[in-house]
Write a protein that holds these residues in place. Sequence first.
Motif, PDB file in Angstrom:
ATOM      1  N   ARG A  25       0.832  -1.211   0.000  1.00  0.00           N
ATOM      2  CA  ARG A  25       0.000   0.000   0.000  1.00  0.00           C
ATOM      3  C   ARG A  25       0.862   1.254   0.000  1.00  0.00           C
ATOM      4  O   ARG A  25       0.509   2.249  -0.636  1.00  0.00           O
ATOM      5  N   ARG A  29       0.770   4.101  -2.872  1.00  0.00           N
ATOM      6  CA  ARG A  29       0.642   5.543  -2.593  1.00  0.00           C
ATOM      7  C   ARG A  29       1.779   6.316  -3.248  1.00  0.00           C
ATOM      8  O   ARG A  29       1.579   7.362  -3.850  1.00  0.00           O
ATOM      9  N   ASP A  39       2.411  11.541   5.844  1.00  0.00           N
ATOM     10  CA  ASP A  39       1.441  11.278   4.765  1.00  0.00           C
ATOM     11  C   ASP A  39       1.203   9.786   4.601  1.00  0.00           C
ATOM     12  O   ASP A  39       0.064   9.331   4.448  1.00  0.00           O
ATOM     13  N   GLU A  42      -0.867   8.084   7.488  1.00  0.00           N
ATOM     14  CA  GLU A  42      -2.258   8.520   7.682  1.00  0.00           C
ATOM     15  C   GLU A  42      -3.313   7.423   7.536  1.00  0.00           C
ATOM     16  O   GLU A  42      -4.175   7.286   8.393  1.00  0.00           O
ATOM     17  N   PRO A  43      -3.290   6.609   6.474  1.00  0.00           N
ATOM     18  CA  PRO A  43      -4.376   5.628   6.319  1.00  0.00           C
ATOM     19  C   PRO A  43      -4.254   4.382   7.202  1.00  0.00           C
ATOM     20  O   PRO A  43      -5.164   3.560   7.235  1.00  0.00           O
ATOM     21  N   PHE A  44      -3.145   4.242   7.910  1.00  0.00           N
ATOM     22  CA  PHE A  44      -2.903   3.029   8.683  1.00  0.00           C
ATOM     23  C   PHE A  44      -3.205   3.240  10.153  1.00  0.00           C
ATOM     24  O   PHE A  44      -3.026   4.322  10.684  1.00  0.00           O
ATOM     25  N   GLU A  45      -3.616   2.176  10.806  1.00  0.00           N
ATOM     26  CA  GLU A  45      -3.831   2.199  12.248  1.00  0.00           C
ATOM     27  C   GLU A  45      -2.609   1.635  12.963  1.00  0.00           C
ATOM     28  O   GLU A  45      -2.730   0.806  13.861  1.00  0.00           O
ATOM     29  N   LYS A  48       3.630   5.849  13.538  1.00  0.00           N
ATOM     30  CA  LYS A  48       4.539   6.405  12.535  1.00  0.00           C
ATOM     31  C   LYS A  48       5.876   5.676  12.573  1.00  0.00           C
ATOM     32  O   LYS A  48       6.521   5.513  11.542  1.00  0.00           O
TER      33      LYS A  48
END
Length: 119
Positions: A25, A29, A39, A42-45, A48
């Motif tokens: 993924r 991106r 950036d 952001e979409p991951f749980e 960082k």
Amino acid sequence: MNAEPNADERLDRAFQALADPVRRRIIARLSRGPATVNDLAEPFEITKQAVSKHIQVLEHAGLVTRTRDAQRRPVHLDPAALEALTSWIDRYRLVHEQRYRTLDALLGTATDSDQEQER
């Protein structure tokens, strides 16, 4: 001793890196352009720090690079590395496609022969 990996080792590293869905993924991106760790996270749980570790694996595999832009460190996809993977896959895909074409032609000949015998 930091020897440059050979072609097989680079392929192994790249495919191992791409075996993880988070890293795939991230690559998807980055195919749209460079991004920061924030950036990309952001979409991951996941943290960082975890995303940074995934990026390190992708860097080690030669699939991405990082640059410095003032305080930012954008991550960039290395299209040449993906092209090398595609070329490797295509080599085998083309061999198998030729085998399927040969088999189709053989089966077509056998079917035509059977139909002529029925007449």
